[in-house]
Motif scaffolding. Structure first.
Motif, PDB file in Angstrom:
ATOM      1  N   VAL A 168       0.874  -1.175   0.000  1.00 13.33           N
ATOM      2  CA  VAL A 168       0.000   0.000   0.000  1.00 13.33           C
ATOM      3  C   VAL A 168       0.910   1.223   0.000  1.00 13.33           C
ATOM      4  N   VAL A 169       0.672   2.147  -0.913  1.00 14.15           N
ATOM      5  CA  VAL A 169       1.543   3.319  -0.980  1.00 14.15           C
ATOM      6  C   VAL A 169       0.776   4.579  -0.594  1.00 14.15           C
ATOM      7  N   LEU A 170       1.342   5.322   0.329  1.00 13.09           N
ATOM      8  CA  LEU A 170       0.762   6.603   0.740  1.00 13.09           C
ATOM      9  C   LEU A 170       1.427   7.706  -0.058  1.00 13.09           C
ATOM     10  N   CYS A 171       0.624   8.466  -0.786  1.00 13.36           N
ATOM     11  CA  CYS A 171       1.235   9.525  -1.575  1.00 13.36           C
ATOM     12  C   CYS A 171       0.445  10.814  -1.406  1.00 13.36           C
TER      13      CYS A 171
ATOM     14  N   SER B  24       2.054  10.911   9.620  1.00  6.83           N
ATOM     15  CA  SER B  24       1.150  10.907  10.782  1.00  6.83           C
ATOM     16  C   SER B  24       0.079   9.830  10.633  1.00  6.83           C
ATOM     17  N   PHE B  25      -0.340   9.588   9.395  1.00  5.99           N
ATOM     18  CA  PHE B  25      -1.350   8.566   9.130  1.00  5.99           C
ATOM     19  C   PHE B  25      -0.850   7.199   9.600  1.00  5.99           C
ATOM     20  N   ILE B  26       0.395   6.886   9.277  1.00  5.80           N
ATOM     21  CA  ILE B  26       0.982   5.605   9.721  1.00  5.80           C
ATOM     22  C   ILE B  26       0.963   5.537  11.248  1.00  5.80           C
ATOM     23  N   ASN B  27       1.417   6.597  11.879  1.00  2.86           N
ATOM     24  CA  ASN B  27       1.454   6.595  13.349  1.00  2.86           C
ATOM     25  C   ASN B  27       0.068   6.417  13.951  1.00  2.86           C
ATOM     26  N   SER B  28      -0.925   7.060  13.355  1.00  7.60           N
ATOM     27  CA  SER B  28      -2.264   6.980  13.959  1.00  7.60           C
ATOM     28  C   SER B  28      -2.926   5.628  13.711  1.00  7.60           C
ATOM     29  N   ILE B  29      -2.771   5.082  12.520  1.00  6.80           N
ATOM     30  CA  ILE B  29      -3.387   3.784  12.226  1.00  6.80           C
ATOM     31  C   ILE B  29      -2.769   2.672  13.066  1.00  6.80           C
ATOM     32  N   PHE B  30      -1.447   2.733  13.231  1.00  5.18           N
ATOM     33  CA  PHE B  30      -0.760   1.630  13.908  1.00  5.18           C
ATOM     34  C   PHE B  30      -0.353   1.951  15.340  1.00  5.18           C
ATOM     35  N   ASN B  31      -0.908   3.034  15.873  1.00  9.25           N
ATOM     36  CA  ASN B  31      -0.606   3.440  17.257  1.00  9.25           C
ATOM     37  C   ASN B  31       0.886   3.407  17.550  1.00  9.25           C
ATOM     38  N   THR B  32       1.630   4.104  16.727  1.00  9.23           N
ATOM     39  CA  THR B  32       3.077   4.117  16.904  1.00  9.23           C
ATOM     40  C   THR B  32       3.590   5.546  16.722  1.00  9.23           C
ATOM     41  N   LYS B  33       4.881   5.715  16.971  1.00  4.32           N
ATOM     42  CA  LYS B  33       5.508   7.009  16.676  1.00  4.32           C
ATOM     43  C   LYS B  33       6.699   6.779  15.762  1.00  4.32           C
ATOM     44  N   MET B  34       6.680   5.622  15.104  1.00  7.56           N
ATOM     45  CA  MET B  34       7.807   5.223  14.269  1.00  7.56           C
ATOM     46  C   MET B  34       8.070   6.185  13.124  1.00  7.56           C
ATOM     47  N   ALA B  35       7.013   6.688  12.518  1.00  2.00           N
ATOM     48  CA  ALA B  35       7.204   7.555  11.350  1.00  2.00           C
ATOM     49  C   ALA B  35       7.503   8.970  11.826  1.00  2.00           C
ATOM     50  N   LYS B  36       8.551   9.554  11.292  1.00  2.00           N
ATOM     51  CA  LYS B  36       8.925  10.907  11.719  1.00  2.00           C
ATOM     52  C   LYS B  36       8.063  11.943  11.003  1.00  2.00           C
ATOM     53  N   THR B  37       7.510  12.842  11.808  1.00  2.00           N
ATOM     54  CA  THR B  37       6.618  13.869  11.257  1.00  2.00           C
ATOM     55  C   THR B  37       7.181  15.245  11.599  1.00  2.00           C
ATOM     56  N   SER B  38       6.661  16.252  10.918  1.00  2.00           N
ATOM     57  CA  SER B  38       7.117  17.606  11.224  1.00  2.00           C
ATOM     58  C   SER B  38       6.062  18.614  10.824  1.00  2.00           C
ATOM     59  N   SER B  39       6.026  19.737  11.523  1.00  2.00           N
ATOM     60  CA  SER B  39       5.065  20.774  11.142  1.00  2.00           C
ATOM     61  C   SER B  39       5.549  21.530   9.902  1.00  2.00           C
ATOM     62  N   SER B  40       6.816  21.386   9.540  1.00  4.34           N
ATOM     63  CA  SER B  40       7.241  22.018   8.286  1.00  4.34           C
ATOM     64  C   SER B  40       7.409  20.961   7.195  1.00  4.34           C
ATOM     65  N   PRO B  41       7.016  21.327   5.952  1.00  2.00           N
ATOM     66  CA  PRO B  41       7.017  20.346   4.869  1.00  2.00           C
ATOM     67  C   PRO B  41       8.411  19.844   4.501  1.00  2.00           C
ATOM     68  N   GLY B  42       8.459  18.675   3.866  1.00  2.00           N
ATOM     69  CA  GLY B  42       9.731  18.137   3.398  1.00  2.00           C
ATOM     70  C   GLY B  42      10.410  17.232   4.402  1.00  2.00           C
ATOM     71  N   LYS B  43       9.644  16.676   5.336  1.00  2.00           N
ATOM     72  CA  LYS B  43      10.256  15.845   6.378  1.00  2.00           C
ATOM     73  C   LYS B  43      10.725  14.494   5.837  1.00  2.00           C
ATOM     74  N   THR B  44       9.820  13.768   5.185  1.00  3.29           N
ATOM     75  CA  THR B  44      10.170  12.442   4.678  1.00  3.29           C
ATOM     76  C   THR B  44      10.969  12.585   3.388  1.00  3.29           C
TER      77      THR B  44
ATOM     78  N   SER C  75      -5.904  12.311  11.831  1.00  9.25           N
ATOM     79  CA  SER C  75      -4.888  11.590  12.610  1.00  9.25           C
ATOM     80  C   SER C  75      -4.967  11.996  14.073  1.00  9.25           C
ATOM     81  N   ILE C  76      -5.427  13.197  14.317  1.00 13.67           N
ATOM     82  CA  ILE C  76      -5.472  13.699  15.690  1.00 13.67           C
ATOM     83  C   ILE C  76      -6.664  13.123  16.444  1.00 13.67           C
TER      84      ILE C  76
END
Ligand code: GTP
Ligand code: MG
Length: 193
Positions: free
Chosen positions: A24-27, A36-56, A174-175
């Motif tokens: 499954v690809v998130l784009c 954030s979607f990954i973190n919320s669906i899987f109850n994790t904090k594994m995916a790094k998120t940021s309030s400024s664009p260009g994080k991943t 996600s919130i």
């Protein structure tokens, strides 16, 4: 869906995982909430998120229940990136979708507060042209009042005429966890049954 493992960060299409598992690809654009979607669906904090664009910055592979991959892509449309880099990324993305026969679903995430951009329309058209099953997910619905959400849904259908709520349109936050049940149900029925 309890078990999720980070598998690898891919910078080059030759480094894709060798396992042939449904993927499954998130784009979507930068900052819409893919990680954030990954973190919320899987109850994790594994995916790094940021309030400024260009994080991943890499194609990040996660393995769910040893059964399927969920992939977090870098966002596009990030203003600080040069046209040359943007074109290179678009080329890579098209190649990624075209060569990878394991991709069974694309989840195109948008920020429900804003109209889709030209790049969103192009992505939607491209994914249709290569026949990849497609869901549009309107994220950040916690930021909208009911009336604003209704207007946003109408606008989205204008931009993407093939989209219909309950079919291939999901409302998400996600919130607040809005839409989480539907997504879990969808992924379970597609890949875990
Ligand atoms: P790139 O990695 O740059 O492509 O961005 P991304 O799409 O992965 O976005 P990310 O998950 O890093 O989230 C961007 C910002 O949006 C963060 O500040 C998140 O906290 C915020 N965010 C994500 N989802 C939601 C949501 O449902 N509601 C609200 N209010 N904020 C959200
Ligand atoms: Mg991200």
């Amino acid at each position: 869906m309890k078990k999720i493992e980070f598998i690898k960060a891919v910078y080059n299409l030759s480094e894709l995982p060798k396992q042939n598992l449904p993927t499954v690809v998130l784009c979507g654009r930068s900052n819409v909430g893919k990680s954030s979607f990954i973190n919320s669906i899987f109850n994790t904090k594994m995916a790094k998120t940021s309030s400024s664009p260009g994080k991943t910055r890499s194609i990040n592979y996660y393995l769910v229940e040893n059964k399927f991959f969920i992939v977090d892509l870098p966002g596009f449309g990030y203003a600080k990136v040069s046209k040359k880099e943007r074109d290179a990324w678009q080329h890579l993305l098209e190649k990624y979708f075209s060569i990878n026969e394991n991709i069974k679903l694309a989840m195109h995430i948008i920020d429900s507060r804003h109209d889709p951009m030209q790049l969103d329309i192009e992505l939607n058209g491209f994914l249709h042209s290569i026949n990849i099953p497609y869901f549009l997910l309107m994220n950040k619905t916690d930021k909208l009042k009911q009336s604003e959400l209704a207007a946003a849904k109408k606008r989205v259908v204008k931009f993407f005429p093939e989209i219909a709520l309950g079919e291939n349109l999901l409302l998400y936050s996600s919130i607040k966890g809005t839409g989480k049940k539907e997504v879990v149900k969808l992924l379970t029925s597609l890949f875990l049954m």
